[in-house]
Design an enzyme around this catalytic site. Structure first.
Site, PDB file in Angstrom:
ATOM      1  N   ASP A 190      35.706  88.812  70.901  1.00 35.53           N
ATOM      2  CA  ASP A 190      35.990  90.226  71.119  1.00 35.53           C
ATOM      3  C   ASP A 190      34.946  91.337  70.644  1.00 35.53           C
ATOM      4  OD1 ASP A 190      38.317  91.003  72.570  1.00 35.53           O
ATOM      5  OD2 ASP A 190      39.750  90.290  71.014  1.00 35.53           O
ATOM      6  N   GLN A 230      45.388  89.730  70.110  1.00 35.47           N
ATOM      7  CA  GLN A 230      45.248  91.033  70.953  1.00 35.47           C
ATOM      8  C   GLN A 230      45.866  92.084  69.800  1.00 35.47           C
ATOM      9  OE1 GLN A 230      44.717  91.073  74.136  1.00 35.47           O
ATOM     10  NE2 GLN A 230      45.124  93.139  74.302  1.00 35.47           N
ATOM     11  N   LYS A 284      44.424  87.024  80.739  1.00 37.95           N
ATOM     12  CA  LYS A 284      43.159  86.295  80.073  1.00 37.95           C
ATOM     13  C   LYS A 284      43.479  84.831  80.175  1.00 37.95           C
ATOM     14  CE  LYS A 284      42.223  90.145  76.962  1.00 37.95           C
ATOM     15  NZ  LYS A 284      42.320  90.767  75.717  1.00 37.95           N
TER      16      LYS A 284
HETATM   17  N1  GUN Z   1      43.683  95.690  73.002  1.00 36.19           N
HETATM   18  C1  GUN Z   1      43.112  96.615  73.777  1.00 36.19           C
HETATM   19  N2  GUN Z   1      42.088  96.023  74.057  1.00 36.19           N
HETATM   20  C2  GUN Z   1      41.516  94.973  73.675  1.00 36.19           C
HETATM   21  C3  GUN Z   1      40.650  93.901  73.501  1.00 36.19           C
HETATM   22  O1  GUN Z   1      39.795  94.119  74.438  1.00 36.19           O
HETATM   23  N3  GUN Z   1      40.930  92.730  72.769  1.00 36.19           N
HETATM   24  C4  GUN Z   1      41.878  92.675  71.998  1.00 36.19           C
HETATM   25  N4  GUN Z   1      42.030  91.545  71.436  1.00 36.19           N
HETATM   26  N5  GUN Z   1      42.646  93.559  71.923  1.00 36.19           N
HETATM   27  C5  GUN Z   1      42.783  94.540  72.741  1.00 36.19           C
END
Ligand code: GUN
Length: 291
Positions: free
Chosen positions: A119, A96, A52
């Site tokens: 998110d 995350q 990311k």
């Molecule tokens: N863990 C698995 N998928 C995601 C996501 O799309 N965003 C975040 N923050 N954590 C995750």
């Protein structure tokens, strides 16, 4: 059979985003800024967050990565989120997941200001999605919609089966596919661990979205000839012959299923790459809304 290629679709989206950032910075304004918080050393989470951050740089976004120890208290994590909420130079915040067991994930999700919730996990964002209001769509379902758009996959009137009902993928995906939008208007069935006749439901679907996190769960007999198959799985499966000691497996038995489909996403190289494209688009949206 058409391969829905995440590399191609995400590159096209990122190219457009990069041009938008160039216009913003060319007019003397600061670029969009994403702040990510990573707690602990979960290998998969490390990889996702690194990707990311890297992709932010590729399109000209600023990013900040806050790394916290596995043992960090919930209070300190919430304090970091509060600081980012009130920092005007930060447009989007993501924490995350998963988080260590001593931290209540829901509390953390709800601590992020909805205006910075790139998110789309905050109940305010989720509620707006349900009501068809403009909002931040969770990155993976958003990425899948962008994939359908990129390849102009017709969905209207089709029967879709979504396997999995998580707040991150399955549930928002089912809402989007059933919504009255360009790549929606499906009749949607959500399947989960208590579904009796999953194989049968799946085998009648025009579109199958597999988002349950069980490697190669969807077998050939569960897929109708000509179906569209979207594989959201990204499980690390041990493999001593692989360089890293594991391989990434999807939720679909690709080799057996792909020949039956009219279109399918590969793993890796499918939905995973689109997820980041969705996140980047949300971050630009957050930026635009605050400017
Ligand atoms: N863990 C698995 N998928 C995601 C996501 O799309 N965003 C975040 N923050 N954590 C995750």
């Amino acid at each position: 059979m058409l391969i829905l290629d995440g590399k191609i679709a995400s590159a096209a989206i990122k190219e457009r985003l990069k041009k938008e950032v160039e216009i913003i910075t060319g007019s003397g304004k600061r670029p969009p800024h994403l702040a990510a918080i990573l707690v602990g050393n979960n290998g998969a989470s490390e990889t996702y967050v690194a990707s990311k951050v890297k992709q932010c740089a590729e399109i000209g976004f600023v990013s900040t990565l806050i790394r916290l120890e596995e043992t960090v208290s919930e209070e300190i994590l919430l304090k970091h989120i509060h600081d980012l909420n009130t920092n005007d130079s930060v447009d989007g915040i993501l924490v995350q997941l998963p988080l260590p067991k001593h931290i209540t994930e829901q509390k953390v999700i709800e601590a992020i200001h909805p205006a910075k919730d790139v998110d789309g996990f905050h109940p305010v964002s989720a509620g707006k999605l349900v009501q068809g209001l403009p909002t931040f769509i969770p990155a993976t379902p958003y990425g899948i919609m962008l994939m359908l758009e990129h390849y102009n996959v017709e969905t209207k009137g089709k029967n879709a089966v979504v396997i999995g009902r998580s707040n991150i993928v399955g549930r928002p995906m089912s809402i989007l596919l059933s919504s009255n939008i360009k790549y929606g208007n499906c009749t949607v069935t959500i399947c989960h661990s208590h579904t009796y006749n999953l194989d049968e439901l799946c085998s009648k679907a025009d579109i199958v979205v597999a988002a349950l996190g069980r490697p190669e769960f969807v077998k050939a007999h569960m897929v109708k000839e000509g179906a569209i198959v979207i594989d959201v799985g990204i499980t690390r499966v041990e493999d001593a012959s692989a360089k890293k000691g594991f391989r990434i497996k999807g939720d679909v038995d690709y080799a057996a299923v792909a020949p039956k489909t009219s279109a399918i996403t590969p793993v890796p190289g499918g939905v995973g790459l689109m997820t980041i494209a969705g996140l980047l688009k949300n971050t630009l949206q957050a930026y635009r809304q605050s400017h």
